[in-house]
Write an enzyme that holds these catalytic residues in place. Structure first.
Site, PDB file in Angstrom:
ATOM      1  N   CYS A   1      23.459  21.327 -10.943  1.00 28.72           N
ATOM      2  CA  CYS A   1      23.549  19.892 -11.233  1.00 28.72           C
ATOM      3  C   CYS A   1      23.673  19.632 -12.724  1.00 28.72           C
ATOM      4  CB  CYS A   1      22.336  19.170 -10.666  1.00 28.72           C
ATOM      5  SG  CYS A   1      22.287  17.441 -11.126  1.00 28.72           S
TER       6      CYS A   1
ATOM      7  N   CYS B   1      26.764  17.731 -11.114  1.00 27.14           N
ATOM      8  CA  CYS B   1      26.611  16.264 -11.183  1.00 27.14           C
ATOM      9  C   CYS B   1      26.668  15.696 -12.602  1.00 27.14           C
ATOM     10  CB  CYS B   1      25.268  15.835 -10.599  1.00 27.14           C
ATOM     11  SG  CYS B   1      24.616  16.872  -9.310  1.00 27.14           S
TER      12      CYS B   1
ATOM     13  N   LYS C   1      29.972  16.377 -14.613  1.00 25.29           N
ATOM     14  CA  LYS C   1      31.011  15.684 -13.819  1.00 25.29           C
ATOM     15  C   LYS C   1      30.960  14.181 -14.068  1.00 25.29           C
ATOM     16  CE  LYS C   1      30.087  13.792 -10.401  1.00 25.29           C
ATOM     17  NZ  LYS C   1      29.670  14.333  -9.147  1.00 25.29           N
TER      18      LYS C   1
ATOM     19  N   TYR D   1      33.764  16.119  -1.498  1.00 25.04           N
ATOM     20  CA  TYR D   1      33.238  15.452  -2.693  1.00 25.04           C
ATOM     21  C   TYR D   1      33.974  15.924  -3.948  1.00 25.04           C
ATOM     22  CZ  TYR D   1      28.816  14.051  -0.383  1.00 25.04           C
ATOM     23  OH  TYR D   1      27.868  13.492   0.404  1.00 25.04           O
TER      24      TYR D   1
ATOM     25  N   GLU E   1      36.548  13.853  -6.344  1.00 25.61           N
ATOM     26  CA  GLU E   1      36.064  13.452  -7.671  1.00 25.61           C
ATOM     27  C   GLU E   1      36.972  14.005  -8.770  1.00 25.61           C
ATOM     28  OE1 GLU E   1      31.344  12.764  -6.645  1.00 25.61           O
ATOM     29  OE2 GLU E   1      31.898  14.652  -7.595  1.00 25.61           O
TER      30      GLU E   1
ATOM     31  N   HIS F   1      25.299 -14.793  -8.444  1.00 31.55           N
ATOM     32  CA  HIS F   1      26.708 -15.142  -8.566  1.00 31.55           C
ATOM     33  C   HIS F   1      27.110 -15.244 -10.023  1.00 31.55           C
ATOM     34  CE1 HIS F   1      30.501 -16.773  -7.205  1.00 31.55           C
ATOM     35  NE2 HIS F   1      30.370 -17.737  -8.094  1.00 31.55           N
TER      36      HIS F   1
ATOM     37  N   GLU G   1      26.851  -9.416  -4.440  1.00 33.96           N
ATOM     38  CA  GLU G   1      26.460 -10.576  -3.639  1.00 33.96           C
ATOM     39  C   GLU G   1      27.115 -10.543  -2.253  1.00 33.96           C
ATOM     40  OE1 GLU G   1      27.924 -14.528  -4.843  1.00 33.96           O
ATOM     41  OE2 GLU G   1      29.321 -13.514  -6.185  1.00 33.96           O
TER      42      GLU G   1
HETATM   43  P1  NDP Z   1      32.570  19.444   0.980  1.00 40.37           P
HETATM   44  O1  NDP Z   1      31.741  19.998   2.044  1.00 40.37           O
HETATM   45  O2  NDP Z   1      32.340  18.042   0.512  1.00 40.37           O
HETATM   46  O3  NDP Z   1      34.104  19.535   1.401  1.00 40.37           O
HETATM   47  C1  NDP Z   1      34.683  20.761   1.716  1.00 40.37           C
HETATM   48  C2  NDP Z   1      36.151  20.551   1.954  1.00 40.37           C
HETATM   49  O4  NDP Z   1      36.761  21.826   2.055  1.00 40.37           O
HETATM   50  C3  NDP Z   1      36.451  19.798   3.226  1.00 40.37           C
HETATM   51  O5  NDP Z   1      37.540  18.978   3.014  1.00 40.37           O
HETATM   52  C4  NDP Z   1      36.773  20.916   4.215  1.00 40.37           C
HETATM   53  O6  NDP Z   1      37.762  20.565   5.169  1.00 40.37           O
HETATM   54  C5  NDP Z   1      37.355  21.991   3.325  1.00 40.37           C
HETATM   55  N1  NDP Z   1      37.022  23.339   3.775  1.00 40.37           N
HETATM   56  C6  NDP Z   1      35.851  23.780   4.249  1.00 40.37           C
HETATM   57  N2  NDP Z   1      35.910  25.075   4.569  1.00 40.37           N
HETATM   58  C7  NDP Z   1      37.175  25.468   4.297  1.00 40.37           C
HETATM   59  C8  NDP Z   1      37.869  26.698   4.446  1.00 40.37           C
HETATM   60  N3  NDP Z   1      37.283  27.769   4.957  1.00 40.37           N
HETATM   61  N4  NDP Z   1      39.166  26.742   4.062  1.00 40.37           N
HETATM   62  C9  NDP Z   1      39.779  25.655   3.559  1.00 40.37           C
HETATM   63  N5  NDP Z   1      39.158  24.465   3.420  1.00 40.37           N
HETATM   64  C10 NDP Z   1      37.877  24.379   3.785  1.00 40.37           C
HETATM   65  O7  NDP Z   1      32.473  20.498  -0.219  1.00 40.37           O
HETATM   66  P2  NDP Z   1      32.665  20.405  -1.788  1.00 40.37           P
HETATM   67  O8  NDP Z   1      33.061  21.774  -2.204  1.00 40.37           O
HETATM   68  O9  NDP Z   1      33.529  19.249  -2.177  1.00 40.37           O
HETATM   69  O10 NDP Z   1      31.191  20.108  -2.290  1.00 40.37           O
HETATM   70  C11 NDP Z   1      30.108  20.947  -1.918  1.00 40.37           C
HETATM   71  C12 NDP Z   1      28.851  20.162  -1.765  1.00 40.37           C
HETATM   72  O11 NDP Z   1      28.373  19.777  -3.038  1.00 40.37           O
HETATM   73  C13 NDP Z   1      29.023  18.881  -0.982  1.00 40.37           C
HETATM   74  O12 NDP Z   1      28.849  19.074   0.384  1.00 40.37           O
HETATM   75  C14 NDP Z   1      27.965  18.003  -1.555  1.00 40.37           C
HETATM   76  O13 NDP Z   1      26.801  18.123  -0.795  1.00 40.37           O
HETATM   77  C15 NDP Z   1      27.746  18.517  -2.952  1.00 40.37           C
HETATM   78  N6  NDP Z   1      28.336  17.601  -3.933  1.00 40.37           N
HETATM   79  C16 NDP Z   1      27.857  16.322  -4.036  1.00 40.37           C
HETATM   80  C17 NDP Z   1      28.398  15.434  -4.927  1.00 40.37           C
HETATM   81  C18 NDP Z   1      27.869  14.055  -4.987  1.00 40.37           C
HETATM   82  O14 NDP Z   1      26.778  13.803  -4.494  1.00 40.37           O
HETATM   83  N7  NDP Z   1      28.612  13.092  -5.560  1.00 40.37           N
HETATM   84  C19 NDP Z   1      29.481  15.821  -5.822  1.00 40.37           C
HETATM   85  C20 NDP Z   1      29.921  17.178  -5.621  1.00 40.37           C
HETATM   86  C21 NDP Z   1      29.364  18.020  -4.714  1.00 40.37           C
HETATM   87  P3  NDP Z   1      37.538  19.567   6.424  1.00 40.37           P
HETATM   88  O15 NDP Z   1      38.365  18.367   6.134  1.00 40.37           O
HETATM   89  O16 NDP Z   1      38.028  20.344   7.582  1.00 40.37           O
HETATM   90  O17 NDP Z   1      36.089  19.259   6.500  1.00 40.37           O
END
Ligand code: NDP
Length: 450
Positions: free
Chosen positions: A44, A49, A52, A179, A183, A439, A444
């Site tokens: 983080c 976080c 970022k 995520y 982002e 307002h 709101e």
């Molecule tokens: P996410 O779990 O958000 O998304 C993963 C993405 O990768 C999905 O679109 C998924 O596809 C795809 N995916 C998963 N497995 C594979 C694979 N084997 N091959 C190809 N594509 C795949 O993961 P992130 O890496 O973006 O982030 C990790 C974690 O970090 C998040 O889950 C979150 O908890 C945390 N995070 C939180 C943030 C915040 O609070 N603002 C910011 C950044 C990270 P599909 O569409 O099929 O699901």
């Protein structure tokens, strides 16, 4: 009895969860050591976080400076210096790392900047060869980016490296639809890169409310971000000029300057010696724990991303606090409530959510009322920015209780933090209606749903 061991608690990993647990355990009087092989602060603070969010702020000036014209400002010769932002962010990360270290030493926690491995019952061996013992062991080693297996995957970067780029890429491919992908797609797009986001499925941000996801997609397309769905890597080849030739399923070969993979994160369990004492791990490599973060070995606990429950910093911090209070404090052991956790995606514009999506509520509750505000924020109207916000409130029709709020629009995460208190507390739509609006604000809309 306690002196039988060198420490009461040995924590492996000084990220958000490990630092909180160690500090609080020490405040309860425990003798604590924490081992961190990289930098104190964890994902983080060091490469997640915090940096970022700073990039999100930096990136958003691109729109703000553009919009400023409509408010009468003339800004001549504006330009963006990536190295200046990158270095400012890294300087602040170093400052925060120092503060985390200070917090630990102020609480008399011993910080060992080296790898630690469990080598026997209650026993840890450090990279230096030193062997120590502890009454309790806490594993808080977090997670790391998952990189899919394909030819040429050694040429891709992850979010870890994105913070340190020499230059903003002219063309970037971001794989994933979660995520991190959304982002960073927003960040690089604001900095002027041509961004292509490719996901293996036909959706982005699975788990978020559909209308809000659709709105982000629509706005991002308008901003110039390109999307490829049902697209997985076939190969990536490095060319002589350093650019990358990429083949995705269903697509022609394309050339990018940087390929970034954001396809989920996997628990960091390798090299910890878990097998030595038989700590149980699940299918995804996550350490299996009960609601008190206890593993199957009675003196070993684990929390945060390595347990893959809810991969969010504030959750890991809560788990750290609950662990330390329960094991070393004078309270009844208590567990963290993982329900109704609010979350946000710092896209452009950001998304924020708490509770059930409309789909989940319809499946779970049967009778649901959905209230929606689809509006153009005042600032966007003056700026001539054709970007609409969407707020959604999901209400259990039988009880009038609000079961979910979903928002996309400027400052949505800031607004959501307060609204989430109300949803967590079980307030009703009538409670929101009874509250007078402030307002003119965007927030709101939450008390004006009809
Ligand atoms: P996410 O779990 O958000 O998304 C993963 C993405 O990768 C999905 O679109 C998924 O596809 C795809 N995916 C998963 N497995 C594979 C694979 N084997 N091959 C190809 N594509 C795949 O993961 P992130 O890496 O973006 O982030 C990790 C974690 O970090 C998040 O889950 C979150 O908890 C945390 N995070 C939180 C943030 C915040 O609070 N603002 C910011 C950044 C990270 P599909 O569409 O099929 O699901």
């Amino acid at each position: 009895m306690a002196d039988q061991y060198d420490y009461d608690l040995f924590t492996i990993g000084a990220g958000s969860g490990g630092v909180r647990a160690s500090r609080v355990a020490a405040a309860h009087g425990a003798r604590v050591a924490v081992a961190e092989e990289y930098r104190v602060g964890g994902t983080c603070v060091i490469r997640g976080c915090v940096p970022k969010k700073m990039l999100v702020y930096g990136a958003h000036f691109a729109e703000d400076l553009e919009d400023a014209k409509a408010f009468g400002w003339t800004i001549e010769g504006k330009s963006f210096d990536w190295a200046a932002l990158r270095d400012a962010v890294q300087n602040d990360v170093t400052r925060l790392e120092g503060l985390y270290g200070e917090t630990l030493s102020n609480h008399d926690v011993t910080v060992l900047n080296e790898h630690a491995r469990i080598t026997g019952d209650h026993q840890i061996t450090l990279a230096s060869g030193k062997i120590v013992t502890a009454r309790y062991i806490l594993i808080a080693t977090g997670a790391r980016p998952f990189i899919p297996d394909f030819r040429g995957n050694e040429h891709v970067i992850t979010s870890n490296e994105a913070f340190h780029l020499d230059a903003i890429p002219r063309r970037i491919l971001i794989a994933g639809g979660g995520y991190i992908a959304n982002e960073f797609a927003g960040i690089f797009n604001e900095f002027g890169s041509k961004v292509t986001l490719a996901n293996r499925s036909d959706t982005i941000l699975r788990g978020y409310d559909e209308s809000v996801r659709d709105r982000l997609l629509q706005i991002s397309l308008t901003k110039g971000i390109e999307y490829c769905f049902m697209a997985e890597f076939e190969y990536v080849e490095k060319q002589d000029d350093g650019s990358l030739r990429v083949k995705l399923t269903g697509q022609d070969e394309r050339i990018f300057d940087v390929v970034m993979v954001a396809t989920g994160r996997v628990p960091n369990i390798e090299g910890l010696g878990l097998e030595t004492i038989g700590v149980e791990c699940g299918k995804r490599g996550e350490i299996v724990v009960d609601t008190f973060s206890r593993t199957n070995v009675d003196y070993v606990y684990a929390l945060g991303d390595v347990t893959d429950r809810v991969q969010l910093t504030p959750v890991a911090i809560r788990e750290g606090q609950a662990f330390a209070d329960s094991v070393f404090g004078e309270v009844e052991p208590y567990a963290v409530d993982h329900s109704c956790v609010p979350s946000a995606v710092f896209s452009h514009p950001p998304i924020a959510a708490v509770g059930m999506t409309e789909g989940e509520a319809r499946n779970t509750l049967g009778s649901v009322k959905v209230y929606q505000a689809d509006f153009r924020p005042m600032k966007n109207v003056v700026a001539g920015r054709n970007e609409r916000s969407l707020y959604k409130m999901i209400v259990d029709a039988a009880t009038d209780r609000i079961v979910g709020i979903h928002m996309i629009g400027p400052e949505a995460p800031e607004i959501m933090q307060a609204a989430a208190v109300a949803v967590k507390a079980g307030l009703t739509k009538a409670d929101f209606d009874a509250t007078v609006a402030i307002h003119p604000t965007m927030a709101e809309e939450l008390v004006l749903f009809k």
